[in-house]
Design a protein around this motif. Sequence first.
Motif, short mmCIF file in Angstrom:
data_model
loop_
_atom_site.label_atom_id
_atom_site.label_comp_id
_atom_site.label_asym_id
_atom_site.label_seq_id
_atom_site.Cartn_x
_atom_site.Cartn_y
_atom_site.Cartn_z
N UNK A 203 154.15 101.94 53.62
CA UNK A 203 155.08 103.07 53.47
C UNK A 203 154.95 104.03 54.65
N UNK A 204 153.72 104.27 55.09
CA UNK A 204 153.51 105.16 56.21
C UNK A 204 154.13 104.59 57.48
N UNK A 205 154.03 103.29 57.66
CA UNK A 205 154.57 102.65 58.86
C UNK A 205 156.09 102.77 58.93
N UNK A 206 156.76 102.54 57.80
CA UNK A 206 158.22 102.48 57.83
C UNK A 206 158.90 103.81 57.47
N UNK A 207 158.21 104.68 56.71
CA UNK A 207 158.83 105.93 56.30
C UNK A 207 157.92 107.14 56.58
N UNK A 208 156.92 106.95 57.43
CA UNK A 208 155.95 108.00 57.67
C UNK A 208 156.57 109.30 58.17
N UNK A 209 157.49 109.21 59.12
CA UNK A 209 158.11 110.41 59.69
C UNK A 209 158.85 111.18 58.61
N UNK A 210 159.62 110.48 57.79
CA UNK A 210 160.39 111.13 56.73
C UNK A 210 159.48 111.71 55.66
N UNK A 211 158.46 110.96 55.29
CA UNK A 211 157.52 111.44 54.27
C UNK A 211 156.79 112.68 54.73
N UNK A 212 156.38 112.70 55.98
CA UNK A 212 155.69 113.86 56.51
C UNK A 212 156.59 115.09 56.51
N UNK A 213 157.84 114.91 56.93
CA UNK A 213 158.77 116.02 56.99
C UNK A 213 159.04 116.61 55.61
N UNK A 214 158.97 115.77 54.58
CA UNK A 214 159.24 116.23 53.21
C UNK A 214 157.97 116.62 52.47
N UNK A 215 156.81 116.49 53.12
CA UNK A 215 155.55 116.92 52.52
C UNK A 215 154.88 115.89 51.64
N UNK A 216 155.13 114.60 51.94
CA UNK A 216 154.58 113.54 51.09
C UNK A 216 153.42 112.79 51.75
N UNK A 217 152.89 113.27 52.86
CA UNK A 217 151.72 112.63 53.46
C UNK A 217 150.60 113.65 53.50
#
Length: 217
Positions: A203-217
């Motif tokens: 998930x981090x590899x493919x959606x890491x940027x989006x997850x970080x921006x939304x506060x999910x990492x």
Amino acid sequence: MKILIGYHQRSGSTLLQHILNAHSRVRSYSDASSFLVLPSLLAGYDPVENVVVKPMDIFFLWRPRLFYRRFDKFIWLARDPRDSYLSSLEVGFAYGTSLYLPGRKLHGIDIGLLKRWKRVYQQFFSSRSRWHLVRYEDLVSDPDPVLEQLFEYLELPYERVYPFEKFNLAHGGDPKLAATKTIHKKSVQRYKQKLNEVQLRVFKKFLGKEMKALGYL
């Protein structure tokens, strides 16, 4: 006023739609029933009431800029994609109901589905200022301040809109929550028990940027 909900599948959009429908000044349509009103809205019809629609999530794979011009307010509902992924597989929404075929799997995770959601996220991040962001986790954990901000954005008086009417499958209700009338947070961070460390890295590899921006990492 015409209001659009943006989301990717299993983000809690049906919950939000039912919450909004409980407001005395709002008529909200599900992904199924939205098709009954979308043609007239796109043709320029200006309803007397406040109308909320949420098209099927495949709609957000496109870039419907002309479509956006027909709406006055925009709500983007985000949810941790790791929980959305688990929910999609459990209820069978990942494939058959969304005209999507299974993709290649990496450590048991369908990366085709993650790539698809990445495309959906582009609708939000490419025009961040357009959308009022609601995070599913905030909505179910502490709904009152989230809904106060949402109704303020919609220029509607605040109402305590839950418990709400039971989910109706004929109007796009969620089969997992057919008897639910209120908000709960049982489905938050389920991935911690269901996914291993290697899968989380996918998930981090493919959606890491989006997850970080939304506060999910």
